[in-house]
Design an enzyme around this catalytic site. Structure first.
Site, PDB file in Angstrom:
ATOM      1  N   ASP A 225      21.434  14.141   5.629  1.00 15.60           N
ATOM      2  CA  ASP A 225      20.656  13.107   6.320  1.00 15.60           C
ATOM      3  C   ASP A 225      19.959  13.700   7.543  1.00 15.60           C
ATOM      4  OD1 ASP A 225      23.194  13.469   7.547  1.00 15.60           O
ATOM      5  OD2 ASP A 225      22.915  11.615   8.676  1.00 15.60           O
ATOM      6  N   GLU A 226      18.895  13.054   7.938  1.00 14.57           N
ATOM      7  CA  GLU A 226      18.172  13.342   9.183  1.00 14.57           C
ATOM      8  C   GLU A 226      17.790  14.818   9.342  1.00 14.57           C
ATOM      9  OE1 GLU A 226      19.333   9.866  12.247  1.00 14.57           O
ATOM     10  OE2 GLU A 226      20.861  11.418  12.086  1.00 14.57           O
TER      11      GLU A 226
END
Length: 618
Positions: free
Chosen positions: A374-375
């Site tokens: 993620d991210e």
């Protein structure tokens, strides 16, 4: 969804014919089972004495046997006194002597989708109660239900004439805890797991590492924790992990590890911190005119804990490590302070990751391996010269991520693991992989953005999903932001405070959590791909001092929604009816050693209905 059909058709007809009185009888007393069972018959509420020599018989099993001993001790010593005196009569029947457990399949392993159903029968007048389950894990769920039907101090009594047939709505019912940003001792993790079991939650998602620290000591890569943890006293050893995993097994809770990647970097090194500390001490010597005491000088300059993550052990495989997260006038390098992402172009990256994955899969028997993803922040990769050259040669950031996934996903799968990623890997607006890199058969995507819309996108693409919507299920939200020097808090009086600086504010109340429908907007076929949900506690502003109240009793509300749903037999939301039950359950949890926060003043509990927005429950 779990669909257990072990109970007979004739019993189903009996339940349907008497459902309304069962529900009203359950709701009229302060004696309840949390989460609410799928079917509960107590047509004539009364209780019988529990024998001081009460015992539980069960077949021998590696994990059911210690669970049985644990529940027997609790039942005989809890001496629970409800907040509201139960409106039931205690009859002069012979005391209940025994709970007899029968398990059909003692070989069933604790894996996703295992049968957790059980039936519990406590006679109106008799000396033996019966708990029947398909597996040991269903028996553990039934033991918890039985324990909640016992109360009394000093003499214990038990609800009599009770029949429960129960099974979960969703197979995956979890809590995620981040132990990278702040460290949580093993005892806190085990207390969390114990409380999860009491609420019939079954997955502890352990987000062990992130860019802030690497607290997991691995046999093949000891420097990752040695240089990347907050200190030797804030690491998890192989023995620590074994304790947590075994404790989970004894409580019917799977432990799913997450080693977040490729967003793994590091903050400043020990050498850099020591240099800063030395400069501060020198400044004080000169400006204050008094030498800093030598003992303090040593503590500050040389005893600071090692910080960072991958970058401290392998700086060559991490991009933008130890850089300020948001340089003035430039793109940010991380979603929050704590920079560093693994470099997909460096072959050494995969040598290290192979060792990590091997060690982690050996430590955790769980079939789901959470690989994060993620991210991923564009600026961090763009800051690296080798990646700059790759991009200058018409490469893309998404191709970088595809290279990374294609070099790690097959290896994780080869170890007989189902790979779990955060949704970003497929849905991110800037950096994502083509679906061909993620075979749905062996991939699960955990959704956290954009509520039901992203859930819809994931299942429409054919993937199974775990729902952790930040709009409803993020327990850290509503506490402001943790970054310093934030001008957002320097506003004149009368300014609209918005979400108070919390990106995911407001605070997620238990009612918000309870009422969220994780299959909202899905067809029946699409809903089958929703494995369940997880609450998430990211620990930027959480540590052991606030662990219990930050999670409980909001996770209890979530647990009931995941186990038996948030609607009554008419299809109406039952959050209003749940309030009194949750008050009582929260009180019992506190007495059991879980510091759950209150949801109402005690006056409301003692005066049912008087704290509602309208007269009566709606």
């Amino acid at each position: 969804m779990a669909t257990y059909l072990s109970f007979s058709f004739s019993f189903s007809l009996l339940i349907l014919s008497t459902l309304s009185p069962q529900i009203s009888a359950l709701g009229s007393s302060s004696i309840n089972v949390w989460p609410k069972p799928r079917t509960f018959s107590w047509t004539t509420p009364h209780a019988i004495p529990l024998s001081p020599l009460f015992t539980i018989t069960s077949p021998p099993h590696q994990y059911l046997t210690p669970a049985t001993s644990r529940y027997l001790r609790q039942i005989l010593t809890e001496n629970h006194r409800p907040l509201v005196n139960p409106a039931v009569n205690v009859t002069a029947a012979p005391p209940l002597q025994t709970l007899a457990i029968t398990v059909s399949d003692l070989s069933a392993a604790l894996t996703h989708g295992v049968n957790e159903s059980y039936t519990l029968s406590i006679p109106a007048a008799g000396t033996t109660a019966y708990l029947v389950a398909e597996t040991a894990w269903g028996a553990i769920r039934g033991l918890e239900s039985f324990s909640q039907l016992v109360w009394g101090d000093p003499a214990a009594v038990v609800a009599a004439g009770v029949w429960i047939s129960d099974w979960p709505l969703y197979d995956h019912r979890g809590v995620m805890l981040d132990t990278s940003r702040n460290y949580f001792p093993v005892e806190d993790l085990m207390r969390l797991i114990g409380a999860m079991s009491e609420n019939k939650l079954n997955v502890f998602h352990w987000h062990i590492t992130d860019s802030h620290s690497f607290p997991l000591r691995l046999l093949s890569e000891p420097d990752l924790a040695g240089k990347g943890s907050y200190g030797a006293e804030m690491e998890y050893s192989t023995e620590d992990v074994k304790r947590v995993v075994e404790f989970g097994m004894e409580h019917g809770v799977r432990v799913m590890p997450e080693i977040d990647m490729p967003v793994e970097g590091g903050s400043v090194t020990l050498v850099e911190l020591a240099a800063v500390a030395h400069a501060v001490c020198t400044f004080l010597d000169i400006v204050v005119g008094q030498r800093v005491p030598e003992l303090i000088r040593k503590v500050v300059a040389f005893e600071l804990p090692h910080t960072g993550s991958f970058a401290q052990a392998y700086p060559e495989i991490v991009t933008c490590a130890n850089m300020f997260w948001w340089p003035p006038g430039a793109d940010r390098l991380a979603a929050e302070p704590g920079t560093g992402q693994l470099n997909p172009l460096n072959p050494k990256t995969y040598e290290v990751l192979k060792n990590i994955i091997n060690d982690v899969t050996a430590m955790f028997p769980e079939q789901f391996y959470h690989a994060g993803a993620d991210e991923v922040v564009p600026g961090c990769w763009k800051a690296d010269p080798t990646i700059q050259a790759f991009l200058a040669n018409n490469g893309t950031l998404s191709q970088l991520l595809e290279t990374f996934i294609n070099s790690t996903y097959p290896y994780i799968s080869s170890l007989n693991r189902t790979v779990v990623y955060w949704e970003d890997v497929l849905l991110d607006a800037e950096i994502k992989v083509d679906a061909s890199f993620l075979p749905p058969k062996n991939t699960i995507l955990q959704t956290w953005n954009n509520g039901p819309n992203n859930t819809k996108r994931i299942v429409t693409a054919g993937y199974r999903t775990i729902v952790s919507s930040a709009d409803y299920y993020y327990l850290d939200c509503g506490h402001g932001d943790f970054v310093g020097n934030n001008s957002e808090y320097n506003e004149p009086p009368g300014t609209d405070q918005g979400n108070g600086g919390s990106w995911c504010g407001p605070f997620k109340t238990w009612q918000m959590i309870y009422n969220y429908d994780i299959t909202y907007g899905l067809t029946d076929v699409e809903a089958e791909l929703v494995l369940g949900g997880e609450l998430a506690l990211w620990s930027e502003q959480a540590d052991p001092t606030v662990l219990d109240p930050r999670i409980w009793p909001r996770a209890s509300a979530f647990a009931e929604a995941m186990w038996s749903g948030n609607r009554d037999e008419t299809g109406s939301k039952r959050f209003a009816e749940a309030t009194d039950r949750l008050n009582e359950w929260r009180y019992r949890m506190v007495k059991r050693g879980v510091n759950a926060e209150p949801i109402q003043p005690l006056w409301c509990v003692r005066n049912p209905g008087m704290c509602n927005t309208v007269q009566g429950l709606v």
